[in-house]
Design an enzyme around this catalytic site. Sequence first.
Site, mmCIF file in Angstrom:
data_model
loop_
_atom_site.group_PDB
_atom_site.id
_atom_site.type_symbol
_atom_site.label_atom_id
_atom_site.label_comp_id
_atom_site.label_asym_id
_atom_site.label_seq_id
_atom_site.Cartn_x
_atom_site.Cartn_y
_atom_site.Cartn_z
ATOM 1 N N SER A 49 44.620 32.837 38.736
ATOM 2 C CA SER A 49 44.961 32.660 40.159
ATOM 3 C C SER A 49 44.615 33.912 40.961
ATOM 4 O O SER A 49 44.651 33.889 42.188
ATOM 5 C CB SER A 49 46.446 32.320 40.325
ATOM 6 O OG SER A 49 47.262 33.339 39.786
ATOM 7 N N HIS A 50 44.292 35.021 40.276
ATOM 8 C CA HIS A 50 43.957 36.255 40.998
ATOM 9 C C HIS A 50 42.671 36.907 40.501
ATOM 10 O O HIS A 50 42.452 38.090 40.706
ATOM 11 C CB HIS A 50 45.150 37.218 40.972
ATOM 12 C CG HIS A 50 46.271 36.684 41.795
ATOM 13 N ND1 HIS A 50 47.181 35.770 41.301
ATOM 14 C CD2 HIS A 50 46.592 36.862 43.096
ATOM 15 C CE1 HIS A 50 48.024 35.433 42.262
ATOM 16 N NE2 HIS A 50 47.692 36.072 43.358
ATOM 17 N N ARG A 54 39.703 34.374 43.846
ATOM 18 C CA ARG A 54 40.136 35.030 45.085
ATOM 19 C C ARG A 54 38.975 35.610 45.896
ATOM 20 O O ARG A 54 39.184 36.090 47.016
ATOM 21 C CB ARG A 54 41.107 36.165 44.758
ATOM 22 C CG ARG A 54 42.449 35.697 44.262
ATOM 23 C CD ARG A 54 43.309 35.212 45.397
ATOM 24 N NE ARG A 54 44.527 34.573 44.914
ATOM 25 C CZ ARG A 54 45.450 34.052 45.708
ATOM 26 N NH1 ARG A 54 45.298 34.093 47.018
ATOM 27 N NH2 ARG A 54 46.512 33.472 45.208
ATOM 28 N N HIS A 122 47.619 43.287 49.818
ATOM 29 C CA HIS A 122 47.623 43.068 48.365
ATOM 30 C C HIS A 122 47.322 41.601 48.123
ATOM 31 O O HIS A 122 48.055 40.730 48.573
ATOM 32 C CB HIS A 122 48.977 43.445 47.772
ATOM 33 C CG HIS A 122 48.911 43.728 46.294
ATOM 34 N ND1 HIS A 122 48.532 42.789 45.375
ATOM 35 C CD2 HIS A 122 49.159 44.866 45.592
ATOM 36 C CE1 HIS A 122 48.556 43.331 44.159
ATOM 37 N NE2 HIS A 122 48.927 44.598 44.265
ATOM 38 N N ASP A 190 48.424 29.466 42.399
ATOM 39 C CA ASP A 190 48.464 28.352 41.444
ATOM 40 C C ASP A 190 48.637 27.011 42.163
ATOM 41 O O ASP A 190 48.181 25.981 41.660
ATOM 42 C CB ASP A 190 49.574 28.580 40.411
ATOM 43 C CG ASP A 190 49.169 29.628 39.384
ATOM 44 O OD1 ASP A 190 48.000 29.603 38.941
ATOM 45 O OD2 ASP A 190 49.996 30.499 39.056
ATOM 46 N N ARG A 305 56.990 33.541 22.550
ATOM 47 C CA ARG A 305 56.131 34.707 22.798
ATOM 48 C C ARG A 305 56.750 35.543 23.906
ATOM 49 O O ARG A 305 57.654 35.093 24.614
ATOM 50 C CB ARG A 305 54.740 34.256 23.219
ATOM 51 C CG ARG A 305 54.700 33.613 24.621
ATOM 52 C CD ARG A 305 53.266 33.474 25.054
ATOM 53 N NE ARG A 305 53.065 32.841 26.328
ATOM 54 C CZ ARG A 305 52.939 33.500 27.488
ATOM 55 N NH1 ARG A 305 53.085 34.808 27.544
ATOM 56 N NH2 ARG A 305 52.693 32.851 28.606
HETATM 57 P P1 NDP Z 1 53.758 33.017 35.583
HETATM 58 O O1 NDP Z 1 54.950 32.182 35.847
HETATM 59 O O2 NDP Z 1 52.547 32.374 35.063
HETATM 60 O O3 NDP Z 1 54.133 34.190 34.571
HETATM 61 C C1 NDP Z 1 55.145 35.098 34.879
HETATM 62 C C2 NDP Z 1 55.414 36.023 33.721
HETATM 63 O O4 NDP Z 1 56.017 35.277 32.665
HETATM 64 C C3 NDP Z 1 54.153 36.635 33.124
HETATM 65 O O5 NDP Z 1 54.436 37.945 32.721
HETATM 66 C C4 NDP Z 1 53.846 35.741 31.930
HETATM 67 O O6 NDP Z 1 53.150 36.386 30.886
HETATM 68 C C5 NDP Z 1 55.228 35.361 31.486
HETATM 69 N N1 NDP Z 1 55.279 34.066 30.832
HETATM 70 C C6 NDP Z 1 54.744 32.907 31.255
HETATM 71 N N2 NDP Z 1 55.031 31.906 30.386
HETATM 72 C C7 NDP Z 1 55.784 32.466 29.403
HETATM 73 C C8 NDP Z 1 56.387 31.971 28.209
HETATM 74 N N3 NDP Z 1 56.288 30.683 27.863
HETATM 75 N N4 NDP Z 1 57.089 32.824 27.436
HETATM 76 C C9 NDP Z 1 57.203 34.132 27.770
HETATM 77 N N5 NDP Z 1 56.634 34.667 28.877
HETATM 78 C C10 NDP Z 1 55.946 33.841 29.671
HETATM 79 O O7 NDP Z 1 53.352 33.874 36.890
HETATM 80 P P2 NDP Z 1 53.643 33.596 38.396
HETATM 81 O O8 NDP Z 1 53.144 32.242 38.701
HETATM 82 O O9 NDP Z 1 55.038 33.913 38.720
HETATM 83 O O10 NDP Z 1 52.680 34.686 39.075
HETATM 84 C C11 NDP Z 1 51.289 34.639 38.819
HETATM 85 C C12 NDP Z 1 50.607 35.850 39.354
HETATM 86 O O11 NDP Z 1 50.560 35.804 40.769
HETATM 87 C C13 NDP Z 1 51.257 37.186 39.012
HETATM 88 O O12 NDP Z 1 50.278 38.013 38.430
HETATM 89 C C14 NDP Z 1 51.689 37.751 40.350
HETATM 90 O O13 NDP Z 1 51.622 39.157 40.471
HETATM 91 C C15 NDP Z 1 50.697 37.099 41.282
HETATM 92 N N6 NDP Z 1 51.200 37.071 42.642
HETATM 93 C C16 NDP Z 1 50.723 37.972 43.534
HETATM 94 C C17 NDP Z 1 51.225 38.005 44.815
HETATM 95 C C18 NDP Z 1 50.783 39.026 45.795
HETATM 96 O O14 NDP Z 1 51.321 39.073 46.894
HETATM 97 N N7 NDP Z 1 49.836 39.875 45.506
HETATM 98 C C19 NDP Z 1 52.239 37.042 45.270
HETATM 99 C C20 NDP Z 1 52.705 36.176 44.207
HETATM 100 C C21 NDP Z 1 52.186 36.180 42.955
HETATM 101 P P3 NDP Z 1 51.571 36.070 30.624
HETATM 102 O O15 NDP Z 1 50.837 36.686 31.770
HETATM 103 O O16 NDP Z 1 51.270 36.695 29.301
HETATM 104 O O17 NDP Z 1 51.436 34.571 30.610
HETATM 105 O O1 PYC Z 2 49.506 33.748 44.603
HETATM 106 O O2 PYC Z 2 51.313 33.751 45.844
HETATM 107 C C1 PYC Z 2 50.187 34.194 45.549
HETATM 108 C C2 PYC Z 2 49.636 35.315 46.344
HETATM 109 C C3 PYC Z 2 49.996 35.732 47.570
HETATM 110 C C4 PYC Z 2 49.183 36.799 47.896
HETATM 111 C C5 PYC Z 2 48.346 36.998 46.859
HETATM 112 N N1 PYC Z 2 48.645 36.089 45.906
#
Ligand code: NDP
Ligand code: PYC
Length: 339
Positions: A49-50, A54, A122, A190, A305
């Site tokens: 997703s990033h 992007r 960001h 996502d 995991r």
């Molecule tokens: P996920 O829900 O996919 O994952 C969140 C965390 O949980 C990760 O560290 C992941 O590890 C871990 N995880 C996922 N599944 C499991 C499991 N079954 N057991 C144990 N650990 C698990 O991520 P999000 O959807 O919450 O976020 C996705 C990305 O979006 C992030 O990198 C976040 O920084 C980014 N984001 C950026 C934003 C911005 O403003 N820049 C805003 C919002 C989100 P693993 O990676 O190993 O799967």
């Molecule tokens: O995936 O929610 C997101 C996000 C917001 C800004 C960058 N990524």
Amino acid sequence: MTDKTTIHLPYADLVALLQSMFEKNGVSEHNAKILAENCAGCERDGSLSHGIFRMAGYISSLNSGWIDGKAVPEVEDVGPAFVRVDAKGGFAQPALFAARPRLIEKVKENGVAVLAIRRSHHFSALWPDVEPFAEEGLVALSVVNSMACVVPHGGRKAVFGTNPVAFASPRAGAAPFVFDQASSAIAHGDVQIAARAGHELKPGMGVDREGQPTNDPKEILDGGALLPFGGHKGNSIALMVEILSAALTGGYFSGEFDWSGHKGAQTPFTGQFFIVIDPARGGNDVFAERVAGICDLVLEAGQERLPGDRRHVTRAKSEKDGIPLSIDGYDTLRALALS
Ligand code: NDP
Ligand code: PYC
């Protein structure tokens, strides 16, 4: 049998391609390298997703005049354990890069230091910002706010961004323990990927424009909103992220910046906050072993995991075989690069 729908690209080749795309769209060579490594690292680790997904958004934002790709961040030393950066309307990652040496010096001097970045964009995952601290033996926590697309628990209007929190700690005998998670039930990226693929979301992730629960990602993107994860508990974390990333740094809240005059702008213009700790100051010289111990207990107790494990497996595979890109994704990227 070879898979004709996927190509595999070495990390260095993907970095070079992305760097040239950033530079072509008004980013300085220095900033472009930082952003390209960040984006290619996300793709390499399967943070899809990033990753390259992007690039269209980065380019659209740059061309709208919403971001200054050539911004030179201004680092200010504002206390024994406090570093502040004005990102000057540029990306957050070059601001972190500029402040990092002073921040680490302060952590070594004082045992702890904070970094407050303001006026920054960001648009990536947060783990690349914290993981390197843990690789140097430090504990790091970072938060960043984004664009208002999350309704507060029980509320009717989007106030919060998807506001991720990332944490990294050294761990003996293994890669650092790192988690990186949005405070919304799902990241906005996502939702976009699900909408594009025509997939439904799990229940409880978002509402439509009338505030009614929906599993349709298109309804969420078309005037609807996301929900915090875990009801009122995720809600408080999202609120904390706004406080630390914006109120404390001097950046905008997720619902506060006005990008309406920049058609095509997609990158949130907010702030980012870090706390970095030297665990040696805890008086426990087996800190990293203790972290490994609690991680082992969690796995022995039956958790399948740990966070970060999936990324490391994907990274190892990408390093061996090259980063897998769908032919469609690669063609889209090349078309963007040539446009
Ligand atoms: P996920 O829900 O996919 O994952 C969140 C965390 O949980 C990760 O560290 C992941 O590890 C871990 N995880 C996922 N599944 C499991 C499991 N079954 N057991 C144990 N650990 C698990 O991520 P999000 O959807 O919450 O976020 C996705 C990305 O979006 C992030 O990198 C976040 O920084 C980014 N984001 C950026 C934003 C911005 O403003 N820049 C805003 C919002 C989100 P693993 O990676 O190993 O799967
Ligand atoms: O995936 O929610 C997101 C996000 C917001 C800004 C960058 N990524």
